[in-house]
Design an enzyme around this catalytic site. Structure first.
Site, PDB file in Angstrom:
ATOM      1  N   LYS A 257       0.917  -1.285  -0.001  1.00 38.69           N
ATOM      2  CA  LYS A 257      -0.122   0.053   0.164  1.00 38.69           C
ATOM      3  C   LYS A 257       0.765   1.283  -0.038  1.00 38.69           C
ATOM      4  O   LYS A 257       0.766   2.160  -0.766  1.00 38.69           O
ATOM      5  CB  LYS A 257      -0.761   0.145   1.174  1.00 38.69           C
ATOM      6  CG  LYS A 257      -1.819  -1.071   1.326  1.00 38.69           C
ATOM      7  CD  LYS A 257      -2.870  -0.999   2.596  1.00 38.69           C
ATOM      8  CE  LYS A 257      -1.968  -1.197   4.039  1.00 38.69           C
ATOM      9  NZ  LYS A 257      -1.180  -2.663   4.107  1.00 38.69           N
TER      10      LYS A 257
ATOM     11  N   ARG B  88      -9.635   0.812   8.813  1.00 40.66           N
ATOM     12  CA  ARG B  88      -9.213  -0.591   9.266  1.00 40.66           C
ATOM     13  C   ARG B  88     -10.199  -1.491   9.936  1.00 40.66           C
ATOM     14  O   ARG B  88     -10.055  -2.670  10.138  1.00 40.66           O
ATOM     15  CB  ARG B  88      -7.925  -0.699   9.927  1.00 40.66           C
ATOM     16  CG  ARG B  88      -6.664  -0.702   9.439  1.00 40.66           C
ATOM     17  CD  ARG B  88      -5.531  -0.513  10.390  1.00 40.66           C
ATOM     18  NE  ARG B  88      -4.527  -1.331  10.005  1.00 40.66           N
ATOM     19  CZ  ARG B  88      -3.418  -0.971   9.466  1.00 40.66           C
ATOM     20  NH1 ARG B  88      -3.236   0.289   8.616  1.00 40.66           N
ATOM     21  NH2 ARG B  88      -2.292  -1.843   8.935  1.00 40.66           N
TER      22      ARG B  88
ATOM     23  N   ARG C 243      11.464  -6.068   4.798  1.00 41.36           N
ATOM     24  CA  ARG C 243      11.646  -4.472   4.593  1.00 41.36           C
ATOM     25  C   ARG C 243      12.340  -3.943   5.667  1.00 41.36           C
ATOM     26  O   ARG C 243      12.808  -4.618   6.944  1.00 41.36           O
ATOM     27  CB  ARG C 243      10.204  -4.030   4.899  1.00 41.36           C
ATOM     28  CG  ARG C 243      10.029  -2.732   5.047  1.00 41.36           C
ATOM     29  CD  ARG C 243       8.598  -2.214   5.147  1.00 41.36           C
ATOM     30  NE  ARG C 243       7.738  -2.774   6.247  1.00 41.36           N
ATOM     31  CZ  ARG C 243       6.515  -2.691   6.091  1.00 41.36           C
ATOM     32  NH1 ARG C 243       5.808  -2.037   5.237  1.00 41.36           N
ATOM     33  NH2 ARG C 243       5.765  -3.364   7.290  1.00 41.36           N
TER      34      ARG C 243
ATOM     35  N   ARG D 280      11.270  -2.300  11.259  1.00 41.51           N
ATOM     36  CA  ARG D 280      10.272  -1.685  12.154  1.00 41.51           C
ATOM     37  C   ARG D 280      10.153  -2.864  13.028  1.00 41.51           C
ATOM     38  O   ARG D 280      10.042  -4.112  12.904  1.00 41.51           O
ATOM     39  CB  ARG D 280       9.189  -1.629  11.053  1.00 41.51           C
ATOM     40  CG  ARG D 280       8.748  -0.350  10.667  1.00 41.51           C
ATOM     41  CD  ARG D 280       7.689  -0.336   9.619  1.00 41.51           C
ATOM     42  NE  ARG D 280       6.253  -0.703  10.107  1.00 41.51           N
ATOM     43  CZ  ARG D 280       5.493  -0.618   9.586  1.00 41.51           C
ATOM     44  NH1 ARG D 280       5.317   0.006   8.196  1.00 41.51           N
ATOM     45  NH2 ARG D 280       4.124  -1.284   9.564  1.00 41.51           N
TER      46      ARG D 280
ATOM     47  N   ARG E 205      -0.379  -9.304  13.199  1.00 41.60           N
ATOM     48  CA  ARG E 205      -0.793  -8.301  12.333  1.00 41.60           C
ATOM     49  C   ARG E 205      -1.666  -8.841  11.249  1.00 41.60           C
ATOM     50  O   ARG E 205      -2.964  -8.528  10.690  1.00 41.60           O
ATOM     51  CB  ARG E 205       0.056  -7.513  11.707  1.00 41.60           C
ATOM     52  CG  ARG E 205       0.764  -6.428  12.401  1.00 41.60           C
ATOM     53  CD  ARG E 205       2.132  -6.048  12.022  1.00 41.60           C
ATOM     54  NE  ARG E 205       2.102  -5.069  10.912  1.00 41.60           N
ATOM     55  CZ  ARG E 205       3.091  -5.068  10.100  1.00 41.60           C
ATOM     56  NH1 ARG E 205       4.375  -5.471  10.310  1.00 41.60           N
ATOM     57  NH2 ARG E 205       2.940  -4.354   9.009  1.00 41.60           N
TER      58      ARG E 205
HETATM   59  P1  AP5 Z   1       4.834  -1.483   1.948  1.00 44.05           P
HETATM   60  O1  AP5 Z   1       4.483  -0.924   0.519  1.00 44.05           O
HETATM   61  O2  AP5 Z   1       5.781  -1.022   3.007  1.00 44.05           O
HETATM   62  O3  AP5 Z   1       3.490  -2.405   2.201  1.00 44.05           O
HETATM   63  P2  AP5 Z   1       2.043  -1.593   3.070  1.00 44.05           P
HETATM   64  O4  AP5 Z   1       1.057  -2.572   2.544  1.00 44.05           O
HETATM   65  O5  AP5 Z   1       2.380  -0.125   3.270  1.00 44.05           O
HETATM   66  O6  AP5 Z   1       2.776  -2.728   4.649  1.00 44.05           O
HETATM   67  P3  AP5 Z   1       2.595  -2.098   5.744  1.00 44.05           P
HETATM   68  O7  AP5 Z   1       3.155  -3.037   6.744  1.00 44.05           O
HETATM   69  O8  AP5 Z   1       3.065  -0.652   5.899  1.00 44.05           O
HETATM   70  O9  AP5 Z   1       1.031  -2.027   6.226  1.00 44.05           O
HETATM   71  P4  AP5 Z   1       0.433  -2.159   7.422  1.00 44.05           P
HETATM   72  O10 AP5 Z   1      -1.012  -1.727   7.032  1.00 44.05           O
HETATM   73  O11 AP5 Z   1       0.565  -3.247   8.312  1.00 44.05           O
HETATM   74  O12 AP5 Z   1       1.218  -1.139   8.404  1.00 44.05           O
HETATM   75  P5  AP5 Z   1       0.809   0.638   8.856  1.00 44.05           P
HETATM   76  O13 AP5 Z   1       1.934   1.031   8.697  1.00 44.05           O
HETATM   77  O14 AP5 Z   1      -0.324   0.887   7.739  1.00 44.05           O
HETATM   78  O15 AP5 Z   1       5.683  -2.837   1.461  1.00 44.05           O
HETATM   79  C1  AP5 Z   1       6.304  -3.953   2.272  1.00 44.05           C
HETATM   80  C2  AP5 Z   1       7.532  -4.263   1.629  1.00 44.05           C
HETATM   81  O16 AP5 Z   1       7.491  -5.050   0.290  1.00 44.05           O
HETATM   82  C3  AP5 Z   1       8.700  -3.168   1.249  1.00 44.05           C
HETATM   83  O17 AP5 Z   1       9.938  -3.744   1.709  1.00 44.05           O
HETATM   84  C4  AP5 Z   1       8.579  -2.900  -0.221  1.00 44.05           C
HETATM   85  O18 AP5 Z   1       9.659  -2.391  -0.767  1.00 44.05           O
HETATM   86  C5  AP5 Z   1       8.113  -4.257  -0.570  1.00 44.05           C
HETATM   87  N1  AP5 Z   1       7.132  -4.175  -1.795  1.00 44.05           N
HETATM   88  C6  AP5 Z   1       6.123  -3.568  -2.002  1.00 44.05           C
HETATM   89  N2  AP5 Z   1       5.615  -3.831  -3.138  1.00 44.05           N
HETATM   90  C7  AP5 Z   1       6.364  -4.680  -3.689  1.00 44.05           C
HETATM   91  C8  AP5 Z   1       5.985  -5.462  -4.993  1.00 44.05           C
HETATM   92  N3  AP5 Z   1       5.050  -5.141  -5.776  1.00 44.05           N
HETATM   93  N4  AP5 Z   1       6.838  -6.415  -5.243  1.00 44.05           N
HETATM   94  C9  AP5 Z   1       7.850  -6.719  -4.261  1.00 44.05           C
HETATM   95  N5  AP5 Z   1       8.074  -6.164  -3.133  1.00 44.05           N
HETATM   96  C10 AP5 Z   1       7.300  -5.128  -2.942  1.00 44.05           C
HETATM   97  O19 AP5 Z   1       0.384   0.123  10.274  1.00 44.05           O
HETATM   98  C11 AP5 Z   1       1.344  -0.030  11.055  1.00 44.05           C
HETATM   99  C12 AP5 Z   1       0.494  -0.048  12.615  1.00 44.05           C
HETATM  100  O20 AP5 Z   1      -0.062   1.060  12.715  1.00 44.05           O
HETATM  101  C13 AP5 Z   1      -0.880  -1.238  12.612  1.00 44.05           C
HETATM  102  O21 AP5 Z   1      -0.400  -2.339  12.947  1.00 44.05           O
HETATM  103  C14 AP5 Z   1      -1.436  -0.484  13.695  1.00 44.05           C
HETATM  104  O22 AP5 Z   1      -1.023  -0.657  15.039  1.00 44.05           O
HETATM  105  C15 AP5 Z   1      -1.407   1.059  13.413  1.00 44.05           C
HETATM  106  N6  AP5 Z   1      -2.456   1.715  12.438  1.00 44.05           N
HETATM  107  C16 AP5 Z   1      -1.985   2.184  11.292  1.00 44.05           C
HETATM  108  N7  AP5 Z   1      -3.187   2.637  10.892  1.00 44.05           N
HETATM  109  C17 AP5 Z   1      -4.196   2.274  11.547  1.00 44.05           C
HETATM  110  C18 AP5 Z   1      -5.604   2.395  11.444  1.00 44.05           C
HETATM  111  N8  AP5 Z   1      -6.194   2.914  10.663  1.00 44.05           N
HETATM  112  N9  AP5 Z   1      -6.355   1.793  12.534  1.00 44.05           N
HETATM  113  C19 AP5 Z   1      -5.800   1.408  13.785  1.00 44.05           C
HETATM  114  N10 AP5 Z   1      -4.211   1.240  13.862  1.00 44.05           N
HETATM  115  C20 AP5 Z   1      -3.623   1.840  12.770  1.00 44.05           C
END
Ligand code: AP5
Length: 219
Positions: free
Chosen positions: A14, A89, A128, A161, A172
């Site tokens: 994402k 979410r 990552r 992270r 997660r």
């Molecule tokens: P990346 O683009 O970083 O993936 P992502 O989907 O953004 O993954 P996240 O882990 O950031 O999502 P998440 O939803 O768990 O975490 P968030 O930060 O929102 O890509 C991942 C890896 O793959 C990278 O190394 C990249 O280089 C590689 N990659 C990407 N695309 C690729 C491809 N096509 N091919 C190959 N490699 C690829 O949330 C973290 C925490 O915050 C949550 O657990 C929660 O505690 C809190 N939080 C955040 N938002 C909320 C909410 N709305 N409500 C409640 N808690 C929340």
């Protein structure tokens, strides 16, 4: 003003996709994960509240998130489309988003559901690395930095992270299934959901989104 949502499990890509789309189109990237990590770095009240949830891979309470989103939309109102990454979410957050959109005159036009196999998600998360200062995202195999362990943007150290450690990743994935996956049918019933195969190269995912965006309404 319009908004779109990127829905998908942890590691679905994402943030990577949102970064490319927003840089190219001038959209406003709204990542609740990035906002929360920034709050933790700055040791704000929200950051202190959020940290324990995030490190364990649990969701931060809905009310905290909805207040952040309301403030973010208010401050970015003159800008173009809002691209939400990692929000909403829960069904409560989705209902809250409807309310916030009505209040600020924003129309939610698309929800892109990024579909990726669980084994690929785990491979992406375990490899990552992020810059500890600017948050730029890399992958040790898929998207390595020019110099091992060093950020291309500011030359600072790359770290893992805390919630990318195995235990938190497994939690997660479970939290996603229980609390976030119900949004797939919520948005499908509203006619907003578009499925994207996001298991391949980033360029393929970008192109799938572009194809949908170029469709005429009603086609
Ligand atoms: P990346 O683009 O970083 O993936 P992502 O989907 O953004 O993954 P996240 O882990 O950031 O999502 P998440 O939803 O768990 O975490 P968030 O930060 O929102 O890509 C991942 C890896 O793959 C990278 O190394 C990249 O280089 C590689 N990659 C990407 N695309 C690729 C491809 N096509 N091919 C190959 N490699 C690829 O949330 C973290 C925490 O915050 C949550 O657990 C929660 O505690 C809190 N939080 C955040 N938002 C909320 C909410 N709305 N409500 C409640 N808690 C929340």
């Amino acid at each position: 003003m319009n908004a779109a949502v990127l829905l998908g499990g942890p590691g679905a890509g994402k943030g990577t996709l949102a970064g490319i789309l927003c840089e190219r189109s001038g959209w406003v990237h709204v990542s609740t994960g990035d906002i929360l990590r920034d709050a933790i770095r700055k040791k704000t009240d929200v950051g202190l509240k959020a940290r324990q949830f995030m490190d364990a891979g649990e969701l931060v309470p809905d009310q905290v998130i909805l207040e952040l989103i309301d403030a973010r939309i208010k401050e970015g109102q003159q800008d173009g489309l809002f691209l939400f990454d990692g929000f909403p979410r829960t069904v409560e957050q989705a209902a809250g988003l409807e309310h916030i959109c009505r209040k600020h005159g924003v129309t939610l036009s698309h929800v892109f559901c990024l579909n990726v196999d669980r084994s690929v998600l785990i491979q992406r998360l375990s490899g990552r690395r992020i810059c500890r200062t600017c948050g730029a995202v890399y992958h040790v195999v898929n998207m390595p930095p020019v110099r091992d362990g060093v950020c291309d943007v500011d030359g600072d150290e790359l770290i893992q992270r805390p919630d990318d450690r195995e235990e938190a990743v497994l939690n997660r994935l479970e939290v996603y299934q229980k609390q976030t996956a119900p949004l797939i049918s919520w948005y499908r019933e509203k006619g907003l959901l578009r499925d994207i195969d996001a298991g391949g190269a980033v360029e393929q995912t970008v192109s799938a989104v572009d194809t949908i965006l170029s469709e005429q309404p009603g086609s």
